[in-house]
Design a protein around this motif. Structure first.
Motif, short mmCIF file in Angstrom:
data_model
loop_
_atom_site.label_atom_id
_atom_site.label_comp_id
_atom_site.label_asym_id
_atom_site.label_seq_id
_atom_site.Cartn_x
_atom_site.Cartn_y
_atom_site.Cartn_z
N ALA A 74 56.66 32.27 46.61
CA ALA A 74 56.05 31.51 47.71
C ALA A 74 54.60 31.95 47.90
O ALA A 74 54.20 33.04 47.46
CB ALA A 74 56.84 31.74 48.99
N PRO A 75 53.76 31.12 48.55
CA PRO A 75 52.38 31.53 48.82
C PRO A 75 52.33 32.86 49.58
O PRO A 75 53.19 33.16 50.41
CB PRO A 75 51.85 30.38 49.68
CG PRO A 75 52.68 29.20 49.29
CD PRO A 75 54.04 29.76 49.01
N ARG A 76 51.30 33.64 49.27
CA ARG A 76 51.15 35.00 49.81
C ARG A 76 50.18 34.99 50.99
O ARG A 76 49.04 34.55 50.87
CB ARG A 76 50.60 35.90 48.70
CG ARG A 76 50.26 37.31 49.12
CD ARG A 76 49.50 38.01 48.00
NE ARG A 76 48.12 37.55 47.92
CZ ARG A 76 47.05 38.28 48.31
NH1 ARG A 76 47.22 39.48 48.82
NH2 ARG A 76 45.84 37.79 48.19
N HIS A 79 46.25 31.75 52.78
CA HIS A 79 47.26 32.14 51.80
C HIS A 79 46.70 31.88 50.41
O HIS A 79 45.80 31.06 50.22
CB HIS A 79 48.53 31.30 51.96
CG HIS A 79 49.33 31.61 53.19
ND1 HIS A 79 48.90 31.26 54.45
CD2 HIS A 79 50.53 32.22 53.34
CE1 HIS A 79 49.80 31.65 55.34
NE2 HIS A 79 50.80 32.24 54.69
N ASP A 80 47.24 32.57 49.43
CA ASP A 80 46.95 32.23 48.04
C ASP A 80 48.15 32.58 47.18
O ASP A 80 49.22 32.96 47.69
CB ASP A 80 45.66 32.89 47.55
CG ASP A 80 45.77 34.40 47.35
OD1 ASP A 80 46.82 34.99 47.70
OD2 ASP A 80 44.80 35.00 46.83
N ARG A 81 48.02 32.42 45.90
CA ARG A 81 49.01 32.87 44.92
C ARG A 81 48.28 33.70 43.88
O ARG A 81 47.05 33.61 43.76
CB ARG A 81 49.68 31.68 44.22
CG ARG A 81 50.57 30.82 45.10
CD ARG A 81 51.19 29.71 44.26
NE ARG A 81 51.92 28.75 45.06
CZ ARG A 81 53.22 28.81 45.33
NH1 ARG A 81 53.93 29.83 44.86
NH2 ARG A 81 53.81 27.88 46.05
N ALA A 82 49.02 34.47 43.13
CA ALA A 82 48.42 35.19 42.01
C ALA A 82 47.79 34.20 41.05
O ALA A 82 48.26 33.07 40.90
CB ALA A 82 49.49 36.01 41.29
N PRO A 135 46.42 27.61 44.53
CA PRO A 135 45.71 27.88 45.78
C PRO A 135 44.83 29.11 45.62
O PRO A 135 45.19 30.06 44.92
CB PRO A 135 46.84 28.13 46.78
CG PRO A 135 48.01 28.55 45.95
CD PRO A 135 47.87 27.80 44.67
N MET A 136 43.68 29.07 46.25
CA MET A 136 42.72 30.17 46.08
C MET A 136 42.00 30.44 47.39
O MET A 136 41.87 29.57 48.24
CB MET A 136 41.72 29.83 44.97
CG MET A 136 40.96 28.54 45.19
SD MET A 136 39.96 28.05 43.75
CE MET A 136 41.21 27.71 42.50
#
Length: 392
Positions: free
Chosen positions: A176-178, A277-280, A302-303
């Motif tokens: 999930a998004p971080r 939020h983002d992801r790796a 996402p960034m």
């Protein structure tokens, strides 16, 4: 035979994808969960990499009519307003990269994409359609909504953002998004309401301890977009991009800042906030496409907004998707989507990683801040310009 492509999400990435796919000769059904097509938010910076692709979709003149055309990027210290670096934008960007640097209100960018989509006979738009079911077979993809509507097509494009319902259909969907621990505050102020000393056609950035701030013009220069990004506890619903907040909450998060920046913060009549939020960073092409399903924009990568490329990468994805599906039929579609993902994932991963790195550099304290400021003063233009990004 033209493909029938389903696009989940009617935001910037979804509409740009629809236009690129229609330009490639395909029929497109855009399905948006909101009751009406529209955008919330405030400003978007579009580098030459993004404006070049909007021009390729025939939207260059429409963009120029609603955007601001900034002259210079200034970087300063948030503590004392000391000058650190600057970069010429305006005609210099046009000469260097063959396309301009523009600042636009997100709603204005979305509106010009929507107008163009409504003008294409190959594009059909559906609103108030919350997707609850997705089924894929060897030669088709189908999706259904909570109100029992259904569509079937040759392919499905997930352009439904950070909390995508399409992404889990990929084999390598990931976690999930971080939550990042960063919060963004944004507001708009009419330039006519400001004293002359605060009016500007430039992009201004202040770097501080665990925060940075931006001020830049949008909507033909009529408004200033003011954004503060700080390492602060999240406020409200993590999925709400439009949380009500206050100047007091913002000032508690930022602490003391220079007078020049504070003057802009006080001038904003109303503040909104959202939790970042983002992801790796992407690790392979399978995270962007599999079989007949592909992702664009935040659904895929996402960034953090610390390279000002969220919208830019979504627009790049959209045009690359249209290029990949040019003259492609149903049988060749899975290979074409795989080629699309192979062409895009490394660049998106690079932007994601550099945005994360900028979070550390922009918000630095102690020796790292001293080294950053020295490098900015010495090599400012070389550090701020991004040929690898803007020239591609």
């Amino acid at each position: 035979m033209p493909l029938q492509v389903l696009v989940a999400g009617g935001g910037i990435g979804g509409l740009a994808s629809a236009l690129a796919l229609a330009q490639a000769g395909h029929r497109v059904e855009v399905v948006e969960q909101s009751a009406e097509f529209g955008e919330i938010g405030a400003g978007v910076q579009l580098g030459p990499n993004a404006t070049r692709r909007l021009q390729s979709l025939g939207l260059g003149e429409a963009l120029d009519a609603v955007a601001a055309h900034p002259d210079t990027l200034h970087v300063r210290s948030a503590s004392d307003d000391g000058a650190l670096a600057q970069l010429a934008l305006g005609s210099a960007m046009q000469r260097r990269y063959g396309a301009p640097y523009r600042c636009v209100h997100r709603a204005d960018l979305h509106a010009l994409l929507l107008t163009a989509a409504r003008g294409r006979a190959q594009i059909t738009l559906h609103s108030a359609a919350r997707i609850v079911q997705i089924e894929a077979s060897d030669d088709a993809v189908a999706m259904g909504t909570a109100d029992a509507r259904a569509w079937e097509g040759d392919a499905l494009v997930g352009a439904d953002g950070l909390w995508s319902v399409v992404r889990p259909r990929l084999e390598d969907a990931g976690a999930a998004p971080r939550p990042t621990g960063h919060t963004a505050w944004r507001g708009l102020v009419a330039q006519a309401a400001l004293p002359s000393a605060l009016r500007s056609n430039d992009v201004r950035v202040w770097l501080g301890h665990r925060l940075h701030a931006l001020v830049y013009p949008v909507r033909r220069g009529e408004l200033l977009n003011v954004v503060v990004l700080a390492e602060a506890a999240p406020a409200g619903d993590a999925r709400d991009w439009n949380q009500a907040t206050s100047l007091d909450a913002l000032q508690r998060a930022t602490g003391a800042c220079c007078t020049a920046l504070q003057d802009y913060l006080v001038a904003v009549p109303a503040w909104r906030a959202w939790t970042l939020h983002d992801r790796a960073p992407l690790s392979d092409a399978a995270q962007m496409a599999h079989e007949r399903i592909a992702l664009v924009g935040d659904a895929a990568h996402p960034m953090l907004p610390y390279l000002a490329q969220g919208a830019g990468m979504a627009i790049e994805d959209a045009v690359a998707l249209g290029d990949a599906l040019h003259a492609v039929d149903n049988r060749a579609l899975p290979d074409a989507l795989r080629h699309y993902a192979e062409a895009r994932w490394r660049r998106n991963a690079q932007v994601q990683a550099k945005a994360r790195r900028n979070a550390t550099i922009f918000h630095a304290a102690g020796p790292l801040r001293v080294a950053r400021d020295l490098a900015m003063r010495t090599l400012g233009t070389r550090l701020l310009d991004q040929p690898w990004l803007y020239g591609a």
